[in-house]
Design an enzyme around this catalytic site. Structure first.
Site, PDB file in Angstrom:
ATOM      1  N   TYR A 134       0.792  -1.270   0.055  1.00  0.00           N
ATOM      2  CA  TYR A 134      -0.006   0.049  -0.084  1.00  0.00           C
ATOM      3  C   TYR A 134       0.990   1.114  -0.086  1.00  0.00           C
ATOM      4  O   TYR A 134       1.633   1.533   0.826  1.00  0.00           O
ATOM      5  CB  TYR A 134      -0.995  -0.068   1.176  1.00  0.00           C
ATOM      6  CG  TYR A 134      -1.928   0.990   1.584  1.00  0.00           C
ATOM      7  CD1 TYR A 134      -2.158   1.884   0.212  1.00  0.00           C
ATOM      8  CD2 TYR A 134      -2.639   1.268   2.594  1.00  0.00           C
ATOM      9  CE1 TYR A 134      -3.211   2.808   0.575  1.00  0.00           C
ATOM     10  CE2 TYR A 134      -3.616   2.312   2.713  1.00  0.00           C
ATOM     11  CZ  TYR A 134      -3.654   2.943   1.606  1.00  0.00           C
ATOM     12  OH  TYR A 134      -4.701   3.953   1.888  1.00  0.00           O
ATOM     13  N   LYS A 162      -1.918  -1.322  -3.792  1.00  0.00           N
ATOM     14  CA  LYS A 162      -2.659  -0.389  -3.840  1.00  0.00           C
ATOM     15  C   LYS A 162      -1.705   1.203  -4.053  1.00  0.00           C
ATOM     16  O   LYS A 162      -1.140   1.297  -3.202  1.00  0.00           O
ATOM     17  CB  LYS A 162      -3.478  -0.190  -2.582  1.00  0.00           C
ATOM     18  CG  LYS A 162      -4.605   1.066  -2.643  1.00  0.00           C
ATOM     19  CD  LYS A 162      -5.261   0.928  -1.340  1.00  0.00           C
ATOM     20  CE  LYS A 162      -6.199   2.297  -1.265  1.00  0.00           C
ATOM     21  NZ  LYS A 162      -6.919   2.403  -0.076  1.00  0.00           N
TER      22      LYS A 162
END
Length: 292
Positions: A134, A162
């Site tokens: 992330y 992400k």
């Protein structure tokens, strides 16, 4: 796990006394499932994990797992400021039935690339889970960049990333450099169409908490090759995206749930409630998105 489709970054409703409102949480989850979402990211930024203790985080993970009942895939946010705490939280998530976790760089510590690589390797060694990286430098303080992804591109347990830096060039670099070795998930809401064009397969999406019907229709249009329709829908969502990014992102997600007919609940301090003017602005933007 294949990162695919619309994966809401799930909120955590709190009542006026600051307790987790599980009745409201169930309504939020069921509404999004009925609207066709493809999975959930639980206990991420939108879930206010940083304002919760370990027991509360485990309660939310347990509850969402039970409510979803295997209908869609789940991944758990198990981020913390130290490697030891991340390992503890990740092993607990695994114990609760989560095989996939979403991990940014440990916040506040500002680790170097070498330290980040060591951190993620330590989690992989200690925990029987898959990791979705992330990258959210505005909150973590550092960039989970190309050097870190290069270190894990051949590790089958590092599924993807992400990408929430706001830099579209990064999305292009990820797909062109790593291909399917690092699955790309959109984490920059206002760039979703561009991300999908450049090879993203999923969108971990805060606004899907209250705009799931529109966002799922956008995704379906794109998957069907109808770029004109996808563009039409996403254009109508831009006023909401802009409103969310201006300030009080999480508070506006929760107010958006109220506007969509499900209880979003309160936030925990230090987050303050929306002002009446902020509600007026959010309601106007929501009306445009709702009509699409």
């Amino acid at each position: 796990m294949k990162l695919e489709g619309i994966l809401p970054a799930l909120i955590t409703p709190f009542d006026n006394q600051g307790n987790i409102d599980f009745v409201a949480l169930e309504k939020v989850v069921e509404k999004q499932l009925a609207d066709g979402v493809h999975g959930f990211a639980v206990m991420g930024t939108s879930g206010e994990y940083y304002a919760m203790n370990h027991d509360e985080r485990a309660q939310v993970l347990t509850f969402v797992k039970k409510v979803v009942g295997g209908r869609v895939p789940l991944m758990a946010g198990t981020n913390a400021s130290s490697t030891r705490e991340v390992i503890e939280l990740t092993n607990k998530a695994k114990e609760l039935g989560y095989d996939n976790v979403l991990l940014s760089a440990p916040f506040y510590a500002l680790p170097s690339n070498e330290e980040m690589i060591a951190h993620f390797n330590a989690v992989l060694d200690a925990c029987d889970v898959n990791i979705v990286l992330y990258n959210y430098p505005i909150r973590a303080g550092v960039d989970v960049g190309m050097e870190v992804m290069e270190a894990f591109q051949d590790n089958a347990r590092v599924l993807g990333i992400k990408e929430s830096s706001g830099d579209l060039l990064r999305a292009m670099d990820i797909t062109s450099t790593f291909g399917s070795k690092i699955q790309l998930s959109c984490g920059s809401d206002d760039q979703a169409l561009d991300f999908f064009i450049w090879g993203a397969t999923s969108w971990v999406c805060g606004p899907a908490n209250f705009l799931a019907p529109q966002i799922v229709r956008f995704y379906n249009a794109f998957q069907a090759g109808n770029l004109q329709e996808a563009q039409r829908i996403i254009k109508a969502l831009f006023p909401v995206m802009q409103c969310l990014e201006e300030s009080k992102f999480i508070q506006k997600l929760k107010y958006g749930c109220e506007l969509a007919g499900v209880p979003g609940g309160a936030c925990r301090a230090p987050l303050l409630p929306l002002t009446e003017q902020e509600k007026v602005d959010m309601k106007a933007a929501f009306a445009i998105a709702e009509a699409v």
